[in-house]
Design a protein around this motif. Structure first.
Motif, PDB file in Angstrom:
ATOM      1  N   UNK A 163     -11.686 -18.331   8.510  1.00  0.00           N
ATOM      2  CA  UNK A 163     -11.737 -18.881   7.156  1.00  0.00           C
ATOM      3  C   UNK A 163     -13.128 -19.407   6.816  1.00  0.00           C
ATOM      4  N   UNK A 164     -13.965 -19.582   7.829  1.00  0.00           N
ATOM      5  CA  UNK A 164     -15.233 -20.283   7.674  1.00  0.00           C
ATOM      6  C   UNK A 164     -16.462 -19.394   7.645  1.00  0.00           C
ATOM      7  N   UNK A 165     -16.407 -18.271   8.323  1.00  0.00           N
ATOM      8  CA  UNK A 165     -17.598 -17.432   8.380  1.00  0.00           C
ATOM      9  C   UNK A 165     -17.232 -15.971   8.618  1.00  0.00           C
ATOM     10  N   UNK A 166     -18.169 -15.125   8.222  1.00  0.00           N
ATOM     11  CA  UNK A 166     -18.066 -13.693   8.456  1.00  0.00           C
ATOM     12  C   UNK A 166     -19.477 -13.183   8.707  1.00  0.00           C
ATOM     13  N   UNK A 167     -19.655 -12.491   9.819  1.00  0.00           N
ATOM     14  CA  UNK A 167     -20.945 -11.897  10.143  1.00  0.00           C
ATOM     15  C   UNK A 167     -20.791 -10.388  10.177  1.00  0.00           C
ATOM     16  N   UNK A 168     -21.663  -9.691   9.447  1.00  0.00           N
ATOM     17  CA  UNK A 168     -21.598  -8.235   9.346  1.00  0.00           C
ATOM     18  C   UNK A 168     -22.906  -7.654   9.872  1.00  0.00           C
ATOM     19  N   UNK A 169     -22.787  -6.811  10.876  1.00  0.00           N
ATOM     20  CA  UNK A 169     -23.930  -6.077  11.416  1.00  0.00           C
ATOM     21  C   UNK A 169     -23.378  -4.752  11.930  1.00  0.00           C
ATOM     22  N   UNK A 170     -23.405  -3.765  11.071  1.00  0.00           N
ATOM     23  CA  UNK A 170     -22.902  -2.432  11.422  1.00  0.00           C
ATOM     24  C   UNK A 170     -23.547  -1.414  10.493  1.00  0.00           C
ATOM     25  N   UNK A 171     -22.986  -0.226  10.448  1.00  0.00           N
ATOM     26  CA  UNK A 171     -23.554   0.841   9.621  1.00  0.00           C
ATOM     27  C   UNK A 171     -23.468   0.526   8.124  1.00  0.00           C
ATOM     28  N   UNK A 172     -22.532  -0.353   7.733  1.00  0.00           N
ATOM     29  CA  UNK A 172     -22.360  -0.645   6.310  1.00  0.00           C
ATOM     30  C   UNK A 172     -23.551  -1.376   5.696  1.00  0.00           C
ATOM     31  N   UNK A 173     -24.258  -2.163   6.479  1.00  0.00           N
ATOM     32  CA  UNK A 173     -25.425  -2.874   5.945  1.00  0.00           C
ATOM     33  C   UNK A 173     -26.730  -2.483   6.653  1.00  0.00           C
ATOM     34  N   UNK A 174     -26.683  -1.418   7.411  1.00  0.00           N
ATOM     35  CA  UNK A 174     -27.871  -0.931   8.111  1.00  0.00           C
ATOM     36  C   UNK A 174     -28.027   0.579   7.896  1.00  0.00           C
ATOM     37  N   UNK A 175     -28.608   0.961   6.756  1.00  0.00           N
ATOM     38  CA  UNK A 175     -28.791   2.393   6.501  1.00  0.00           C
ATOM     39  C   UNK A 175     -29.775   3.014   7.493  1.00  0.00           C
ATOM     40  N   UNK A 176     -29.611   4.297   7.710  1.00  0.00           N
ATOM     41  CA  UNK A 176     -30.431   5.020   8.681  1.00  0.00           C
ATOM     42  C   UNK A 176     -31.921   4.870   8.472  1.00  0.00           C
ATOM     43  N   UNK A 177     -32.367   4.864   7.222  1.00  0.00           N
ATOM     44  CA  UNK A 177     -33.810   4.766   6.952  1.00  0.00           C
ATOM     45  C   UNK A 177     -34.369   3.437   7.449  1.00  0.00           C
ATOM     46  N   UNK A 178     -33.587   2.363   7.323  1.00  0.00           N
ATOM     47  CA  UNK A 178     -34.040   1.069   7.842  1.00  0.00           C
ATOM     48  C   UNK A 178     -34.080   1.081   9.362  1.00  0.00           C
ATOM     49  N   UNK A 179     -33.049   1.649   9.982  1.00  0.00           N
ATOM     50  CA  UNK A 179     -33.021   1.721  11.444  1.00  0.00           C
ATOM     51  C   UNK A 179     -34.203   2.529  11.971  1.00  0.00           C
ATOM     52  N   UNK A 180     -34.537   3.604  11.290  1.00  0.00           N
ATOM     53  CA  UNK A 180     -35.695   4.412  11.690  1.00  0.00           C
ATOM     54  C   UNK A 180     -36.996   3.615  11.606  1.00  0.00           C
ATOM     55  N   UNK A 181     -37.026   2.636  10.735  1.00  0.00           N
ATOM     56  CA  UNK A 181     -38.212   1.778  10.595  1.00  0.00           C
ATOM     57  C   UNK A 181     -38.115   0.499  11.423  1.00  0.00           C
ATOM     58  N   UNK A 182     -37.108   0.413  12.291  1.00  0.00           N
ATOM     59  CA  UNK A 182     -36.979  -0.733  13.182  1.00  0.00           C
ATOM     60  C   UNK A 182     -36.373  -1.968  12.534  1.00  0.00           C
ATOM     61  N   UNK A 183     -35.697  -1.804  11.412  1.00  0.00           N
ATOM     62  CA  UNK A 183     -35.102  -2.937  10.701  1.00  0.00           C
ATOM     63  C   UNK A 183     -33.593  -2.944  10.955  1.00  0.00           C
ATOM     64  N   UNK A 184     -33.103  -4.079  11.456  1.00  0.00           N
ATOM     65  CA  UNK A 184     -31.669  -4.278  11.641  1.00  0.00           C
ATOM     66  C   UNK A 184     -31.282  -5.509  10.844  1.00  0.00           C
ATOM     67  N   UNK A 185     -30.219  -5.380  10.058  1.00  0.00           N
ATOM     68  CA  UNK A 185     -29.775  -6.486   9.201  1.00  0.00           C
ATOM     69  C   UNK A 185     -28.488  -7.100   9.702  1.00  0.00           C
ATOM     70  N   UNK A 186     -28.432  -8.427   9.556  1.00  0.00           N
ATOM     71  CA  UNK A 186     -27.209  -9.204   9.762  1.00  0.00           C
ATOM     72  C   UNK A 186     -26.943  -9.917   8.464  1.00  0.00           C
ATOM     73  N   UNK A 187     -25.750  -9.757   7.907  1.00  0.00           N
ATOM     74  CA  UNK A 187     -25.338 -10.518   6.736  1.00  0.00           C
ATOM     75  C   UNK A 187     -24.358 -11.567   7.219  1.00  0.00           C
ATOM     76  N   UNK A 188     -24.683 -12.820   6.979  1.00  0.00           N
ATOM     77  CA  UNK A 188     -23.843 -13.921   7.432  1.00  0.00           C
ATOM     78  C   UNK A 188     -23.337 -14.679   6.213  1.00  0.00           C
ATOM     79  N   UNK A 189     -22.027 -14.796   6.098  1.00  0.00           N
ATOM     80  CA  UNK A 189     -21.384 -15.492   4.989  1.00  0.00           C
ATOM     81  C   UNK A 189     -20.667 -16.712   5.556  1.00  0.00           C
TER      82      UNK A 189
END
Length: 191
Positions: A163-189
Motif C-alpha cells: 500500500x506504501x510503495x511500488x518500484x518498477x525496473x523492467x522492460x516497461x520503463x527501460x526501452x532498448x535504446x536507453x539500455x544500449x546507451x547504458x541507461x537503466x531507470x527505476x521508477x519509485x512511487x
C-alpha cells in the motif's frame, strides 16, 4: 514565491534572542527540525509544543489563532508564544504548488528516499545490462529494501508495504535504446 517540489517554506516572525536581538527564524527552525528528527524520526514535522525553540525568549510580533487560520493555508508557518510552552513553531507547510509536497516533512521523506536510493546503487553503476532481467531484479530488490525500511519506520503511509510503495525496473520503463546507451531507470512511487 512557490516551489512545485516543496523546496520553500516560510516561518515568521523574527525571534528575540537571549540578548534582546531580533534574529531570523531559520536557525531556530533548523534546531527544532534536528531535535525532532533525532527524537521522533525525520518523518515528523519540525513543529509542535514538544520541541520549543531554544535560545529565544520572544517573537517580534504576536500571531494569533485568527491570523494563523488565514496565513497557514497559504504557507506561512507561525512561530508563536504559547502559555506554559514557550516559543513554538506552529505550522510546517511548504510553499509548494503541488498537493504532493504540501508539508515540509513530506519533502524531507522524499529527499531521504532519493539520497538513500542514489547511494544504494553505486555498486551497480558499471554492471552489465543482461538480457535476463538479473540487473533489473537487483535494482528493484534494493529499492524495495530501502522503501520497506522507510515504511517500517512510519515514513511511508499504508497498512502494508504494498500500500506504501511500488518500484518498477523492467522492460516497461527501460526501452532498448536507453539500455544500449547504458541507461537503466527505476521508477519509485511512494505514499
Amino acid at each position: 514565491y512557490t516551489s512545485a517540489f516543496g523546496y520553500i517554506a516560510y516561518f515568521a516572525p523574527y525571534l528575540v534572542d537571549l540578548e534582546g536581538n531580533l534574529v531570523p527564524p531559520s536557525a531556530g527552525v533548523a534546531g527544532v527540525a534536528v531535535a525532532r528528527y533525532r527524537n521522533t524520526g525525520f518523518q515528523t514535522p519540525p513543529a509542535g509544543a514538544k520541541f520549543p525553540v531554544k535560545g529565544v525568549i520572544d517573537v517580534e510580533f504576536k500571531i494569533t489563532r485568527a491570523h494563523q487560520e488565514v496565513s497557514n493555508p497559504i504557507g506561512l508557518n507561525a512561530i508563536r508564544v504559547l502559555p506554559n510552552l514557550g516559543v513554538v513553531i506552529w505550522g510546517s507547510r511548504s510553499r509548494s504548488s503541488s498537493p504532493y509536497f504540501k508539508f515540509v516533512n513530506t519533502r524531507v521523506i522524499v529527499n531521504v528516499l532519493m539520497a538513500t536510493l542514489r547511494n544504494a546503487f553505486h555498486t551497480e553503476i558499471f554492471s552489465v545490462i543482461d538480457g535476463q532481467g538479473i540487473l533489473f531484479g537487483r535494482i528493484k530488490e534494493t529499492a524495495n529494501s530501502v522503501c520497506y525500511r522507510l515504511w517500517a519506520g512510519s515514513a511511508l503511509f499504508g497498512l502494508e508495504p504494498a500500500d506504501s510503495y511500488l518500484n518498477v525496473c523492467d522492460e516497461s520503463n527501460n526501452p532498448g535504446i536507453d539500455l544500449e546507451n547504458g541507461i537503466v531507470r527505476l521508477d519509485s512511487y511512494v505514499t
